[in-house]
Design a protein around this motif. Structure first.
Motif, PDB file in Angstrom:
ATOM      1  N   UNK A 270       0.841  -1.144  -0.273  1.00  0.00           N
ATOM      2  CA  UNK A 270      -0.028  -0.013  -0.103  1.00  0.00           C
ATOM      3  C   UNK A 270       0.838   1.149  -0.203  1.00  0.00           C
ATOM      4  N   UNK A 271       0.132   2.215  -0.548  1.00  0.00           N
ATOM      5  CA  UNK A 271       1.095   3.615  -0.584  1.00  0.00           C
ATOM      6  C   UNK A 271       0.213   4.780  -0.102  1.00  0.00           C
ATOM      7  N   UNK A 272       0.756   5.715   0.308  1.00  0.00           N
ATOM      8  CA  UNK A 272      -0.229   6.864   0.765  1.00  0.00           C
ATOM      9  C   UNK A 272      -0.804   7.548  -0.526  1.00  0.00           C
ATOM     10  N   UNK A 273      -1.716   8.350  -0.348  1.00  0.00           N
ATOM     11  CA  UNK A 273      -2.438   8.835  -1.642  1.00  0.00           C
ATOM     12  C   UNK A 273      -1.539   9.959  -1.880  1.00  0.00           C
ATOM     13  N   UNK A 274      -0.868  10.763  -0.664  1.00  0.00           N
ATOM     14  CA  UNK A 274       0.048  11.982  -1.076  1.00  0.00           C
ATOM     15  C   UNK A 274       1.315  11.211  -2.208  1.00  0.00           C
ATOM     16  N   UNK A 275       1.812  10.008  -1.894  1.00  0.00           N
ATOM     17  CA  UNK A 275       2.678   9.646  -2.912  1.00  0.00           C
ATOM     18  C   UNK A 275       2.191   9.500  -4.126  1.00  0.00           C
TER      19      UNK A 275
END
Length: 319
Positions: free
Chosen positions: A293-298
């Protein structure tokens, strides 16, 4: 957490229904009440919720599109509207939201998280252009649809000794064109991520003709230009009959492939697990074959980049 909701937003993609099914059944398995939001963010701000049960997602694993429907909602960009949406969610005692869609959908999800409401995203886009994941739901099916079309067109191209320009979808990304072109044996592939010279394409057609080849397939991504104009120019400069086929939205529909079903199922289940673990403001995805999973910011910092080594492979195989 006792109640969660799921919505689909932006362009539909084969496998979205499979992801909805996974979210609902994983949620129920974990003891949650799960609600579907009808018509994406538009339905969210209208409070259009429907309770989901095991039966409500029966017999949808093989269906294209999305049973929850989808729409584009410009007004959701307004912070006041976002706050109203959160109020509606809380009034319905919903404590977490799973958003299935593309980069635009995740911008809305990120705003909700920043305003204090937990969200998790699942990448759904045939374009495969979302940063933070090597793969997005619907891409495999769209490529297979394009390859099947290329195979059929090649039969006619051979029979009539024609050149065909086939325009495929992808917005500003060339993934569908590249994969379909390689797998369909295209003589030339034109994508936004690589410089191209139409004169080079024309020269390759002429060289093939000189060695006895009487038909050619050119695959072009819609983000490069208009296939109709390219076809016209190719015919004028080669003298060979050239036809143009724009595959269009047939690439968005249809029963999802086995791979899309598998990835949608895994991503949907992981999204529920992450919400229950207290994760928020993140998108599930696949990196190097592993779920992550990856942050929306990234995700918003860039876009998925194409593997140009495949493009070089295509050029070497189509001599």
């Amino acid at each position: 957490m006792k109640k969660i909701a799921v919505l689909t937003s932006g362009g539909d993609a084969p496998g979205m229904n499979t992801a909805i099914r996974a979210v609902v059944r994983r949620g129920i398995h974990k003891g949650l009440d799960v609600f579907g939001v009808v018509n994406g963010y538009k339905g969210l701000i209208e409070g259009d919720f429907t309770p989901m049960s095991l039966g409500s997602v029966g017999d949808i694993i093989h269906r294209g599109g999305t049973i929850l429907k989808t729409s584009r909602c410009e007004e959701f960009k307004d912070t006041i509207v976002q706050q109203q949406a959160i109020q509606i969610l809380r009034e319905n005692e919903i404590e977490g939201l799973i958003v299935i869609g593309g980069d635009g959908s995740f911008r809305g999800a990120r705003k909700l998280t920043e305003l204090g409401f937990p969200t998790v995203g699942i990448p759904g886009s045939i374009d495969n252009d979302i940063a933070g994941t090597d793969y997005s739901i619907g891409f495999d099916t769209a490529v297979n649809t394009a390859v099947q079309a290329i195979d059929k067109i090649r039969d006619t191209a051979f029979s009539h000794e024609r050149t065909y320009v086939i325009e495929v979808m992808g917005r500003g990304a060339g993934d569908i064109a590249l994969w379909a072109g390689v797998c369909g044996g295209a003589e030339s592939i034109i994508i936004p991520e690589a410089d191209y010279d139409l004169e080079d394409v024309i020269d390759r057609i002429k060289q093939g003709h000189q060695r006895g080849k009487r038909h050619s397939i050119i695959v072009v991504a819609e983000g490069v230009g208009k296939g109709l104009q390219m076809g016209k120019e190719i015919q004028e400069k080669t003298g060979f009959e050239t036809k143009v086929t724009i595959l269009g939205h047939i690439q968005r529909g249809g029963s999802p492939s086995a791979y899309d079903r598998m990835m949608s199922s895994q991503m949907g289940a992981l999204a529920v697990d992450l919400l229950m673990e207290g994760k928020k403001g993140v998108m599930v995805g696949v990196k190097s074959g592993q779920l992550t999973f990856t942050t929306f910011v990234e995700v918003e910092k860039g876009r998925h980049t194409i593997d140009l080594s495949i493009y070089e492979l295509a050029r070497s195989l189509s001599i």
